[in-house]
Structures are given as structure tokens and as C-alpha cells.
Design a protein around this motif. Sequence first.
Motif, PDB file in Angstrom:
ATOM      1  N   SER A  81     -14.123 -12.183  -8.423  1.00  0.00           N
ATOM      2  CA  SER A  81     -15.359 -11.681  -8.854  1.00  0.00           C
ATOM      3  C   SER A  81     -15.148 -10.088  -9.157  1.00  0.00           C
ATOM      4  CB  SER A  81     -16.257 -11.642  -7.857  1.00  0.00           C
ATOM      5  OG  SER A  81     -15.851 -10.903  -6.607  1.00  0.00           O
ATOM      6  N   SER A  82     -14.077  -9.338  -8.696  1.00  0.00           N
ATOM      7  CA  SER A  82     -14.108  -8.173  -8.953  1.00  0.00           C
ATOM      8  C   SER A  82     -12.585  -7.504  -8.473  1.00  0.00           C
ATOM      9  CB  SER A  82     -14.899  -7.115  -8.417  1.00  0.00           C
ATOM     10  OG  SER A  82     -14.715  -7.169  -7.034  1.00  0.00           O
ATOM     11  N   ILE A  83     -11.901  -6.697  -9.155  1.00  0.00           N
ATOM     12  CA  ILE A  83     -10.575  -6.005  -8.598  1.00  0.00           C
ATOM     13  C   ILE A  83     -10.746  -4.612  -8.249  1.00  0.00           C
ATOM     14  CG2 ILE A  83      -8.387  -5.567  -9.474  1.00  0.00           C
ATOM     15  CD1 ILE A  83      -8.799  -7.639 -11.695  1.00  0.00           C
ATOM     16  N   SER A  84     -10.593  -4.349  -6.988  1.00  0.00           N
ATOM     17  CA  SER A  84     -10.552  -2.964  -6.376  1.00  0.00           C
ATOM     18  C   SER A  84      -9.493  -2.117  -7.117  1.00  0.00           C
ATOM     19  CB  SER A  84     -10.187  -3.210  -4.902  1.00  0.00           C
ATOM     20  OG  SER A  84     -11.196  -3.941  -4.182  1.00  0.00           O
ATOM     21  N   LEU A  85      -9.998  -0.771  -6.929  1.00  0.00           N
ATOM     22  CA  LEU A  85      -9.228   0.207  -7.531  1.00  0.00           C
ATOM     23  C   LEU A  85      -7.683   0.335  -6.832  1.00  0.00           C
ATOM     24  CD1 LEU A  85     -11.430   3.268  -7.346  1.00  0.00           C
ATOM     25  CD2 LEU A  85     -10.652   2.067  -9.235  1.00  0.00           C
ATOM     26  N   ASN A  86      -7.399  -0.393  -5.653  1.00  0.00           N
ATOM     27  CA  ASN A  86      -6.207  -0.454  -5.067  1.00  0.00           C
ATOM     28  C   ASN A  86      -5.302  -1.716  -5.445  1.00  0.00           C
ATOM     29  OD1 ASN A  86      -7.368  -2.571  -3.437  1.00  0.00           O
ATOM     30  ND2 ASN A  86      -7.161  -1.414  -1.630  1.00  0.00           N
ATOM     31  N   GLY A  87      -6.008  -2.498  -6.401  1.00  0.00           N
ATOM     32  CA  GLY A  87      -5.525  -3.656  -7.088  1.00  0.00           C
ATOM     33  C   GLY A  87      -5.809  -5.149  -6.130  1.00  0.00           C
ATOM     34  N   ARG A  88      -6.458  -4.981  -5.176  1.00  0.00           N
ATOM     35  CA  ARG A  88      -6.960  -6.177  -4.348  1.00  0.00           C
ATOM     36  C   ARG A  88      -7.865  -6.835  -5.053  1.00  0.00           C
ATOM     37  NH1 ARG A  88      -8.094  -5.550   1.908  1.00  0.00           N
ATOM     38  NH2 ARG A  88      -6.295  -5.392   2.104  1.00  0.00           N
ATOM     39  N   GLU A 122       0.760  -1.335  -0.063  1.00  0.00           N
ATOM     40  CA  GLU A 122       0.217  -0.216   0.010  1.00  0.00           C
ATOM     41  C   GLU A 122       0.796   1.305  -0.018  1.00  0.00           C
ATOM     42  OE1 GLU A 122      -2.367  -0.444   3.361  1.00  0.00           O
ATOM     43  OE2 GLU A 122      -3.670  -2.066   2.554  1.00  0.00           O
ATOM     44  N   ALA A 123       2.112   0.991   0.027  1.00  0.00           N
ATOM     45  CA  ALA A 123       3.037   2.190   0.033  1.00  0.00           C
ATOM     46  C   ALA A 123       4.145   1.943  -0.594  1.00  0.00           C
ATOM     47  CB  ALA A 123       3.281   2.739   1.451  1.00  0.00           C
ATOM     48  N   LEU A 124       4.867   3.061  -1.423  1.00  0.00           N
ATOM     49  CA  LEU A 124       6.079   3.043  -1.811  1.00  0.00           C
ATOM     50  C   LEU A 124       7.079   4.053  -1.308  1.00  0.00           C
ATOM     51  CD1 LEU A 124       7.949   1.596  -4.030  1.00  0.00           C
ATOM     52  CD2 LEU A 124       7.251   3.336  -5.750  1.00  0.00           C
ATOM     53  N   PRO A 125       7.827   3.746  -0.224  1.00  0.00           N
ATOM     54  CA  PRO A 125       8.438   4.838   0.746  1.00  0.00           C
ATOM     55  C   PRO A 125       9.660   5.197   0.181  1.00  0.00           C
ATOM     56  CG  PRO A 125       8.907   2.645   1.675  1.00  0.00           C
ATOM     57  CD  PRO A 125       7.763   2.447   0.492  1.00  0.00           C
ATOM     58  N   ARG A 126      10.549   5.964   0.754  1.00  0.00           N
ATOM     59  CA  ARG A 126      12.023   6.414   0.228  1.00  0.00           C
ATOM     60  C   ARG A 126      12.771   5.104   0.218  1.00  0.00           C
ATOM     61  NH1 ARG A 126      11.553   9.543   4.307  1.00  0.00           N
ATOM     62  NH2 ARG A 126      13.401   8.954   5.278  1.00  0.00           N
ATOM     63  N   TRP A 127      13.810   5.216  -0.153  1.00  0.00           N
ATOM     64  CA  TRP A 127      14.677   3.708  -0.476  1.00  0.00           C
ATOM     65  C   TRP A 127      15.268   3.446   0.810  1.00  0.00           C
ATOM     66  CZ3 TRP A 127      15.872  -0.733  -1.873  1.00  0.00           C
ATOM     67  CH2 TRP A 127      17.266  -1.228  -1.710  1.00  0.00           C
ATOM     68  N   GLU A 128      15.629   4.363   1.733  1.00  0.00           N
ATOM     69  CA  GLU A 128      16.100   4.083   2.890  1.00  0.00           C
ATOM     70  C   GLU A 128      15.304   3.438   3.845  1.00  0.00           C
ATOM     71  OE1 GLU A 128      16.075   7.041   1.593  1.00  0.00           O
ATOM     72  OE2 GLU A 128      18.128   7.502   1.167  1.00  0.00           O
ATOM     73  N   LYS A 129      14.104   3.589   4.080  1.00  0.00           N
ATOM     74  CA  LYS A 129      13.258   2.793   4.704  1.00  0.00           C
ATOM     75  C   LYS A 129      13.006   1.608   4.260  1.00  0.00           C
ATOM     76  CE  LYS A 129      10.508   7.027   6.446  1.00  0.00           C
ATOM     77  NZ  LYS A 129      10.943   6.541   7.844  1.00  0.00           N
ATOM     78  N   LEU A 130      12.593   1.511   3.050  1.00  0.00           N
ATOM     79  CA  LEU A 130      12.503  -0.003   2.529  1.00  0.00           C
ATOM     80  C   LEU A 130      13.895  -0.865   2.914  1.00  0.00           C
ATOM     81  CD1 LEU A 130      11.198  -2.184   0.504  1.00  0.00           C
ATOM     82  CD2 LEU A 130      12.193  -1.004  -1.496  1.00  0.00           C
ATOM     83  N   LEU A 131      14.967  -0.331   2.725  1.00  0.00           N
ATOM     84  CA  LEU A 131      16.325  -0.899   2.978  1.00  0.00           C
ATOM     85  C   LEU A 131      16.141  -1.235   4.444  1.00  0.00           C
ATOM     86  CD1 LEU A 131      19.066  -1.719   2.427  1.00  0.00           C
ATOM     87  CD2 LEU A 131      19.934   0.656   3.060  1.00  0.00           C
ATOM     88  N   CYS A 132      15.707  -0.577   5.341  1.00  0.00           N
ATOM     89  CA  CYS A 132      15.692  -0.950   6.752  1.00  0.00           C
ATOM     90  C   CYS A 132      14.833  -2.219   6.970  1.00  0.00           C
ATOM     91  CB  CYS A 132      15.222   0.232   7.581  1.00  0.00           C
ATOM     92  SG  CYS A 132      16.187   1.512   7.736  1.00  0.00           S
ATOM     93  N   VAL A 133      13.672  -2.397   6.313  1.00  0.00           N
ATOM     94  CA  VAL A 133      12.685  -3.382   6.522  1.00  0.00           C
ATOM     95  C   VAL A 133      13.644  -4.634   5.798  1.00  0.00           C
ATOM     96  CG1 VAL A 133      10.563  -4.347   5.797  1.00  0.00           C
ATOM     97  CG2 VAL A 133      10.667  -1.821   6.303  1.00  0.00           C
ATOM     98  N   VAL A 134      14.036  -4.377   4.537  1.00  0.00           N
ATOM     99  CA  VAL A 134      14.664  -5.592   3.803  1.00  0.00           C
ATOM    100  C   VAL A 134      15.828  -6.069   4.756  1.00  0.00           C
ATOM    101  CG1 VAL A 134      16.064  -6.325   1.906  1.00  0.00           C
ATOM    102  CG2 VAL A 134      13.956  -4.792   1.671  1.00  0.00           C
ATOM    103  N   GLN A 135      16.612  -5.229   5.302  1.00  0.00           N
ATOM    104  CA  GLN A 135      17.653  -5.950   6.027  1.00  0.00           C
ATOM    105  C   GLN A 135      17.290  -6.447   7.351  1.00  0.00           C
ATOM    106  OE1 GLN A 135      21.201  -5.386   5.438  1.00  0.00           O
ATOM    107  NE2 GLN A 135      21.085  -6.931   6.900  1.00  0.00           N
TER     108      GLN A 135
END
Length: 308
Positions: A138-145, A42-55
Motif C-alpha cells: 500500500s505504501s513504502i516508508s522512507l526507510n524502505g519498509r 537499519e545500519a551499515l557498520p564498519r566492516w569489522e563489526k559486520l565480519l563478527c556477526v557473519v562469522q
Amino acid sequence: MHDLYVDAAMPGTSRISKLIRERDDLPDTVSHEMVGKLLHGEALPRWEKLLCVVQQLCDMAVSRPVAEEERGRFHALWLAAERGRQRRPKAVAAAKPYTLLMLGVRDFSGLPLRPEVGDVAITVRRRKPEEGRYGQISSISLNGRLNFRGGLGRRAWPHTVRRLAKVGDADHDELPTRAREEVAVEDRHPERVTNRELALLDKWKVPRRSSLADYRALHEALDSATEERPMQVVLENHPALLANVITGNHGVWVGPQVRLGDQYVSDFLIASQTSAGLRWHLVELECPPARLTNAGNQRESPTLRHAI
């Protein structure tokens, strides 16, 4: 990201956030809300935050993946998603990442995913990731779900899809049946019905109680009938006679000659609704003069056994 999260034994978002905050070798901190949005796409944050989670997930993963390789892989995917968002119009760029996926941006696992209504998605179960979960879209929501048929809140994010069975695939005709079976198993209250389902019974609904004319017609048929057919006719013309013997405070429906599978036909199928839900009753008619018990031993007669 989801595969890495599963490999780390699916820790809570608050725990992931706390462990990141306690480290001094990461470039930033990440709130538990942002961790949850990342895991759900549901979010695409800055690379630094994504890096923290991945690590952090790499360090917690059971298989101990090479952190440097994972950082490189996720950085390439993050760049692709970021560039795709920048190239889109503002209305699209503001959408959630998996909405971009639906519009043609490659997904974060590097595999093209283009689900359509009617496809059967085999997704990862949260508590049992080794097992697949089947659902027909049955359907696809606007957020891709992806929303699945059968209700019960059955839905999934695209990143949890292991495989899509498209309409026309060799096994597509078999998988919707399996998806319906899973819905039936997961339904903890199968006696509950929706207004939409009740609307399918409208043509059988009995709106009133039995009248004097109904009782007269029944008595005449009982006095003259020598076989089953006259009783079938009179009860079809006066369904309130059957509805009157069934408790249904919220409605009663009487359907004549209802087929059950390929071999059986019920003379009448009665549905009654109470506060406990919907109940079904089968009615089998026999010839009025026929005996219910044998004259000699008073046991059930062949006619009664046949009806049961």
C-alpha cells in the motif's frame, strides 16, 4: 544476512552479542542493538563489526556454510553498499541502507528489487520461514519498509521478500485475494471496525429514534398491504422503524435491497454498533397477511421457511 540468520535458527540478538564478546578470535565486539539493526537492514557498520556477526552466524548455522566464502561474499556486498553511500548526496547517504536500495542501489542479496504500490510481495515468515506470507503493498516508508494493505501492522523489510508479483504479471490478479484472506485469518478481532470503514455506511445511518409519524405510516401499510412491496416502501422511507428494534448504543445503519453475492438480495441489512463491536442483521419481508404457522399443526408455514 537474513538467510544466514534463519539457517542459524534465528537466535536472539543478545545471545549473538554475548557469544561474539566471549570469543578472542574476532576483531571487535558488537552490541545487541547493532546486531538487531544489522538484521533489519537499519545500519551499515564498519566492516569489522559486520565480519563478527557473519562469522558467528556461520558457526551457528545448521548447514555449516564455508566461513571463508561467506566472508568474501559479504565483504563484496559491504563494499558495494559503502561505495553507493559515498557517491550519494549527504541527505541520501544518511538514509538507512534499504532506503538506498529504493533509490537504485542493488540490494544485499545481489538481486534488483524495485517494489511499487500495488505489487504483491511474498515474504519470509519469521516463525515459519519455510512458508510464504502474502501482502499487497500500500505504501513504502522512507526507510524502505514495505507496508501492506489491511492494517494490523502488516509490513516487511525488502530483504525478506522472496518474490514480487508486479502489476501485469500472469498471477498478479489472483494474489491480492490470497493476501486479503491472510489478513482476515490474522485479524483476531474481526468485529472491530475503523472510522474509515464506518464512513462507508454514512448514507445508511439512522440519526434518530422512531417518531409518531413513522408508526402511523407503518400501521397504514399493515392495514392496507396485500403484498410485500408496500412494506418495503414504507420501511425504506421510515428506516427508524427497523433501527428501533435493534440494540446499537453507538449507532445503527439500515441499508435497503443489499445484494449478497450473485444470487441473493436482502430486503434490508442492518448494522448495529455496541461496545462489543459491529453486528449485522438480515431482514426478509413477506406479505403481511401471510401466516407464520400452519393452521392445522401450528408448525412453521412455507412462507416462514422461505423467509428463513
